[in-house]
Design an enzyme around this catalytic site. Structure first.
Site, PDB file in Angstrom:
ATOM      1  N   ILE A   1      -2.811 -30.592  16.070  1.00 52.42           N
ATOM      2  CA  ILE A   1      -1.747 -30.611  17.072  1.00 52.42           C
ATOM      3  C   ILE A   1      -0.988 -29.292  17.071  1.00 52.42           C
ATOM      4  CG2 ILE A   1       0.447 -31.695  17.669  1.00 52.42           C
ATOM      5  CD1 ILE A   1      -0.666 -34.290  16.657  1.00 52.42           C
TER       6      ILE A   1
ATOM      7  N   TYR B   1      -7.356 -35.175  11.038  1.00 48.63           N
ATOM      8  CA  TYR B   1      -7.893 -34.655   9.780  1.00 48.63           C
ATOM      9  C   TYR B   1      -7.203 -35.398   8.632  1.00 48.63           C
ATOM     10  CZ  TYR B   1      -9.493 -31.159   6.388  1.00 48.63           C
ATOM     11  OH  TYR B   1     -10.091 -30.532   5.328  1.00 48.63           O
TER      12      TYR B   1
ATOM     13  N   THR C   1       0.259 -40.780   7.328  1.00 44.07           N
ATOM     14  CA  THR C   1       0.849 -40.315   8.578  1.00 44.07           C
ATOM     15  C   THR C   1       0.566 -41.342   9.664  1.00 44.07           C
ATOM     16  OG1 THR C   1       0.402 -38.039   7.917  1.00 44.07           O
ATOM     17  CG2 THR C   1       0.952 -38.420  10.221  1.00 44.07           C
TER      18      THR C   1
ATOM     19  N   HIS D   1       5.641  10.759 -14.949  1.00 39.63           N
ATOM     20  CA  HIS D   1       5.220  10.765 -13.545  1.00 39.63           C
ATOM     21  C   HIS D   1       5.705  12.035 -12.851  1.00 39.63           C
ATOM     22  CE1 HIS D   1       4.812   6.377 -14.400  1.00 39.63           C
ATOM     23  NE2 HIS D   1       3.753   6.533 -13.643  1.00 39.63           N
ATOM     24  N   ASN D   2       5.210  13.162 -13.296  1.00 36.31           N
ATOM     25  CA  ASN D   2       5.628  14.466 -12.787  1.00 36.31           C
ATOM     26  C   ASN D   2       4.450  15.203 -12.161  1.00 36.31           C
ATOM     27  OD1 ASN D   2       4.165  15.382 -15.081  1.00 36.31           O
ATOM     28  ND2 ASN D   2       6.016  15.129 -16.336  1.00 36.31           N
TER      29      ASN D   2
ATOM     30  N   GLY E   1       2.665  17.532 -13.384  1.00 40.86           N
ATOM     31  CA  GLY E   1       1.555  17.665 -14.320  1.00 40.86           C
ATOM     32  C   GLY E   1       0.639  16.456 -14.284  1.00 40.86           C
ATOM     33  N   HIS E   2       1.215  15.277 -14.209  1.00 38.79           N
ATOM     34  CA  HIS E   2       0.405  14.058 -14.088  1.00 38.79           C
ATOM     35  C   HIS E   2      -0.369  14.068 -12.787  1.00 38.79           C
ATOM     36  CE1 HIS E   2      -0.743   9.858 -13.777  1.00 38.79           C
ATOM     37  NE2 HIS E   2      -0.009   9.737 -12.687  1.00 38.79           N
TER      38      HIS E   2
ATOM     39  N   ASP F   1      -6.245   7.831 -11.904  1.00 39.02           N
ATOM     40  CA  ASP F   1      -4.868   7.632 -12.354  1.00 39.02           C
ATOM     41  C   ASP F   1      -4.799   7.329 -13.849  1.00 39.02           C
ATOM     42  OD1 ASP F   1      -2.154   7.534 -11.952  1.00 39.02           O
ATOM     43  OD2 ASP F   1      -2.122   5.483 -11.231  1.00 39.02           O
TER      44      ASP F   1
END
Length: 696
Positions: free
Chosen positions: A192, A215, A226, A386-387, A389-390, A538
């Site tokens: 429905i 169903y 129902t 996390h700069n 260089g990384h 990573d």
């Protein structure tokens, strides 16, 4: 329960809502550019298009990072339940018959009572007052709807046109007072709700078990029975679908009445107004957050000036060959950080672009590429790990992978170009904190991106696009419009893949790909392969010699402990790996390698056999971490309370000697070494261990 986000306005699932709110320039640009049609492959280079068109594509790329990610979940729908299980509210029918009434029938009939009299002003006022919380709003809508027509259950659905499904998230009881969410999906051509969503017509089913398309499995699963259903659309003033409400089981009567239908139709108007108001409030909130972020980026951008002599230095001389930086530059065991500092990394990056053929293939201007790389370098903050260089280290490993014949054969040149750019940009403007911290602290970044997940990764992509929009920084200016859009899409997906949480959600699919045999012609295999390459890049620091990987680990935990200290200042208790007083680095490293790093390189080495030696290097480092953990316990050395032991040359010698099978002399902790009472390091428990996210 509606989980509607205004940043997803281009999603097919809620295009019908576009009439509710005025679109800002960014959203309207996004629609006009995407339009559902592919640009012509022979379109002119981006350099020859207008500045407005180029900016439009960049803005589109950022906006699409909110809703086009392959990791994004479909729009979810909201439902409420009574004491009985509300998942039973999903009843499935697809056509009308003598057992059904439509709203046309209801309109033809008259009622002695005005339906609007049944809806008090207090109810309307309450719904409009809930504009700050869409979830709470819809739960109140379902509650009021049940009360108005005397129904046992009410659910609200939203249409997921992209997947041709109807989706509802419902609250259920789990044997206690606690509620939990469960998602129910069904095909668009069933039920429905599907019929109402597609036709916009109300349906009143008087006896669901007499309906041929009913169903019953939901009833069988929940034990709920129902009997009848009243289902009605919720539309805005323009007739666009906002949602669909489904009421189950009329209380005190055999079925829903004509008067119930009229009440539902009237109530739907108030629902549409309140939902529209909530969407508008969210739009204003997002505008405020974007303004806050713009101010922050403006301050940061004022420091991103490039000295003319820096540009000159990178453009007047010939680009050096990779091996000029070090004879082993093109080998996987080489440590890229060893060639120098930030400026040297920029020169080496130029060399990698040239050696891979991208400068000639895509006619990259030396000045533009140099300026882009310098801006990317300046976009990284001075945090321990996390700069820049990384980023260069990740880019170097990606460069080595992109040189492999198997990768050249599996990926297009544009995809390889996208990977190299993404690897250098994947952590731009990282703040040295995790996604979890951003969410917990409710930072502007979290408020802007939290509904989509991968908060920092989406910000890194947005920063990448920002740099591309700066003067003389668009290295994609010679691409055609189609290539331009493709490369931005690729970069977005690749950067999002660096979220370890997102990677872990793909593990099952990756395993299946390995078992089936990698086939680059299959779209899903192709996508997973690119994500796997980025994740491996990573994590590549884990594959270097133990001395190097240990030094990098120290930088990682410096960041972690700084975040932990900040959390303590905020009155929170950090998880063990973030707490300098409790974290046992060797144990956390072992957990992370077993859970994330080793499987990644194992999967990749099965596709690329030449990477098996890299996988073996990780296994060696795991043995070193295990030996370090054992020595710390055997000799009573403190494993928590600091990182000094990671710089102990004698301890490192003992670790290497142990894995080589050489005898070592016992070390006695002197008072100066024992900064805390020696004790056996405790293994982090499951609730505290968050090592799966350590790179984020």
């Amino acid at each position: 329960m509606f989980l509607v986000d205004t940043r997803r306005n281009s999603s097919p699932a809620i295009q019908g809502m576009s009439g509710l709110l005025p679109c800002d320039n960014e959203d309207s640009d996004l629609y006009s550019d995407r339009g559902g049609k592919s640009p012509r492959s022979d379109s002119p280079p981006m350099a020859k298009t207008s500045l407005f068109d180029r900016q439009t594509l960049l803005l589109s790329a950022v906006a699409s990072s909110h809703h086009r990610s392959r990791e994004s979940t479909p729009l979810r729908k909201i439902s409420n339940s009574s004491q009985k299980s509300s998942s039973a509210s999903c009843r499935h029918h697809s056509s009308t018959d003598s057992n059904c009434c439509t709203n046309t029938d209801a309109a033809a009939s008259s009622s002695k009572n005005d339906p609007s009299d049944c809806i008090s002003p207090a109810v309307c006022k309450k719904l409009l007052s809930l504009s700050e919380d869409m979830n709470l709003l819809v739960r109140n809508i379902t509650k009021e709807a049940k009360t108005l027509v005397q129904a046992e259950i009410c659910s609200l659905f939203l249409l997921d046109k992209e997947h041709s499904e109807l989706v509802a998230e419902v609250f259920e009881k789990n044997g206690t007072s606690d509620e939990y969410l469960t998602e129910i999906r069904m095909p668009l051509n069933q039920g429905i709700v599907g019929h109402v969503a597609t036709t916009g017509q109300m349906m009143n089913v008087k006896n669901v078990y007499d309906h041929p398309n009913f169903y019953p499995k939901v009833d069988q699963r929940t034990g709920f029975v129902t009997r009848n259903i009243l289902c009605f659309p919720i539309k805005d003033s323009s007739g666009n679908l906002v949602g669909v409400a489904e009421l189950c089981n009329k209380i005190g009567k055999p079925s829903f009445t004509k008067h119930d239908e009229q009440i539902a139709a009237t109530f739907a108007v108030y629902c549409a107004i309140s939902i529209s108001h909530c969407l508008l409030y969210r739009k204003l909130q997002e505008a405020h957050r974007r303004s806050h972020m713009a101010a922050e980026l403006l301050v940061q951008g004022s420091t991103l000036s490039i000295a003319p002599e820096d540009i000159l230095r990178l453009t007047v001389r010939d680009i050096p060959s990779p091996t000029s930086f070090h004879p082993e530059f093109t080998t996987f065991q080489f440590v890229p950080r060893s060639i120098g500092t930030g400026d040297t990394y920029v020169e080496a990056s130029l060399s990698m672009f040239k050696e891979l053929g991208f400068i000639d293939r895509y006619r990259l201007r030396r000045r533009t590429l140099a300026r882009f790389l310098l801006m990317v370098q300046k976009g990284y903050r001075d945090v321990p790990y996390h700069n820049w260089g990384h980023a260069f280290s990740v880019g170097h490993f990606c460069y080595l992978i992109l040189r492999m014949p198997d990768v050249v054969n599996a990926l297009s040149e544009l995809e390889r170009f996208s990977l190299l750019v993404a690897s250098l940009c994947h952590d731009i403007d990282h703040r040295g904190t995790t996604n979890a911290f951003q969410l917990q602290s409710k930072t502007p970044l979290a408020q802007l991106y939290s509904s989509e997940g991968s908060v920092l990764e989406r910000h890194h992509f947005a920063q990448t696009v920002t740099i591309l929009g700066m003067d003389e920084c668009n290295i994609f200016e010679q691409l055609t419009r189609q290539q331009y859009q493709t490369v931005l899409d690729n970069i977005r997906e690749i950067i999002l893949a660096t979220d370890i949480a997102a990677h872990l959600r793909k593990v099952t699919r990756i395993k299946e790909m390995i078992e089936e045999g990698f086939d680059p012609s299959l779209p899903d295999h192709h996508y997973l392969f690119m994500c796997l390459l980025m994740t491996a890049s990573d994590l590549s620091d884990q594959s270097k010699d133990f001395k190097t990987s240990k030094a990098i680990a120290e930088n990682i935990y410096k960041e972690f402990f700084s975040q932990g200290d900040l959390e303590k200042q905020m009155g929170n208790s950090p998880i063990e790996m973030m707490d300098r007083e409790r974290a046992c680095v060797p144990k956390i490293q072992l957990e992370f390698m077993d859970t994330v790093a080793l499987p990644v390189f194992d999967y990749l080495s099965r596709i690329l056999p030449d990477l098996r030696t890299t996988y073996d290097s990780l296994l060696t480092n795991r043995r070193c971490w295990s030996a370090l953990d054992s020595i710390l316990q055997e000799e009573g050395l403190p494993a928590a309370g600091g990182l000094d032991y990671l710089r102990d040359a004698e301890l490192e010698h003992d670790v290497l000697a142990r894995i080589e099978g050489k005898p070592t002399e016992a070390r006695n902790a002197s008072p100066s070494e024992a900064v805390s009472t020696p004790k056996k390091a405790k293994k982090p428990n499951d609730s505290d261990n968050d090592s799966n996210k350590q790179l984020r």
